[in-house]
Design a protein around this motif. Structure first.
Motif, short mmCIF file in Angstrom:
data_model
loop_
_atom_site.label_atom_id
_atom_site.label_comp_id
_atom_site.label_asym_id
_atom_site.label_seq_id
_atom_site.Cartn_x
_atom_site.Cartn_y
_atom_site.Cartn_z
N ASN A 3 0.85 -1.18 0.00
CA ASN A 3 0.00 0.00 0.00
C ASN A 3 0.90 1.24 0.00
N LYS A 4 0.61 2.19 -0.84
CA LYS A 4 1.46 3.37 -0.97
C LYS A 4 1.53 4.22 0.29
N SER A 5 0.57 4.03 1.19
CA SER A 5 0.64 4.76 2.46
C SER A 5 1.69 4.14 3.39
N TRP A 6 2.22 2.98 3.01
CA TRP A 6 3.22 2.29 3.82
C TRP A 6 4.64 2.51 3.32
N VAL A 7 4.85 3.55 2.50
CA VAL A 7 6.19 3.83 2.01
C VAL A 7 6.61 5.25 2.39
N ALA A 8 7.91 5.42 2.50
CA ALA A 8 8.49 6.74 2.71
C ALA A 8 9.28 7.08 1.45
N VAL A 9 9.45 8.36 1.19
CA VAL A 9 10.17 8.81 0.01
C VAL A 9 11.26 9.78 0.44
N SER A 10 12.46 9.50 -0.02
CA SER A 10 13.61 10.35 0.26
C SER A 10 14.12 10.92 -1.06
N ILE A 11 14.39 12.21 -1.07
CA ILE A 11 14.97 12.86 -2.25
C ILE A 11 16.23 13.56 -1.78
N GLY A 12 17.35 13.21 -2.40
CA GLY A 12 18.61 13.82 -2.00
C GLY A 12 18.98 13.54 -0.55
N GLY A 13 18.56 12.38 -0.04
CA GLY A 13 18.90 12.00 1.32
C GLY A 13 18.00 12.56 2.41
N LYS A 14 16.93 13.27 2.03
CA LYS A 14 16.00 13.83 3.02
C LYS A 14 14.60 13.31 2.77
N LEU A 15 13.92 12.91 3.85
CA LEU A 15 12.54 12.46 3.70
C LEU A 15 11.67 13.61 3.22
N ARG A 16 10.78 13.32 2.30
CA ARG A 16 9.90 14.34 1.71
C ARG A 16 8.46 13.89 1.79
N ASP A 17 7.55 14.86 1.80
CA ASP A 17 6.13 14.50 1.81
C ASP A 17 5.61 14.40 0.39
N ARG A 18 4.36 13.99 0.29
CA ARG A 18 3.76 13.71 -1.02
C ARG A 18 3.56 14.96 -1.88
N THR A 19 3.60 16.15 -1.28
CA THR A 19 3.36 17.38 -2.04
C THR A 19 4.65 17.98 -2.62
N THR A 20 5.79 17.37 -2.34
CA THR A 20 7.07 17.87 -2.84
C THR A 20 7.09 17.82 -4.36
N ILE A 21 7.46 18.91 -4.98
CA ILE A 21 7.57 18.97 -6.44
C ILE A 21 8.92 18.41 -6.87
N LEU A 22 8.88 17.49 -7.81
CA LEU A 22 10.11 16.86 -8.31
C LEU A 22 10.79 17.75 -9.35
N LYS A 23 12.12 17.62 -9.39
CA LYS A 23 12.91 18.38 -10.36
C LYS A 23 13.66 17.40 -11.25
N ASP A 24 13.98 17.84 -12.46
CA ASP A 24 14.73 17.02 -13.39
C ASP A 24 16.03 16.57 -12.73
#
Length: 90
Positions: A56-77
């Motif tokens: 379930n996607k609610s059971w995952v965490a997302v890290s960008i550049g080594g920092k945990l981010r929330d679902r509203t974070t805008i991704l960059k190229d």
């Protein structure tokens, strides 16, 4: 690496992010990374909606550049995104 490519209106270029998976997710998928092309201004939520994860996607965490981010974070190229399962006890 697998690629997901979307077509855009002429002259519009998408962004590419490198997505890495860890733990149970990587083992279940059978691969550890994937490059995905998204529309500009896509968020972590948009990315997760495209992924076919074995949990379930609610059971995952997302890290960008080594920092945990929330679902509203805008991704960059060029972002390097790590998708990891949240730990559990028992």
């Amino acid at each position: 690496m697998d690629f997901v490519v979307f077509l855009y209106a002429k002259g519009v270029r998408g962004i590419r992010v490198e997505v890495k998976f860890s733990g149970y997710i990587a083992a279940s998928l059978g691969y550890r990374e994937k490059v995905i092309e998204l529309e500009p201004s896509s968020t972590v939520r948009d990315l997760l909606a495209l992924l076919e994860l074995p949990v379930n996607k609610s059971w995952v965490a997302v890290s960008i550049g080594g920092k945990l981010r929330d679902r509203t974070t805008i991704l960059k190229d060029g972002d390097q995104v790590l998708v990891l399962p949240l730990g559990g006890g028992g």
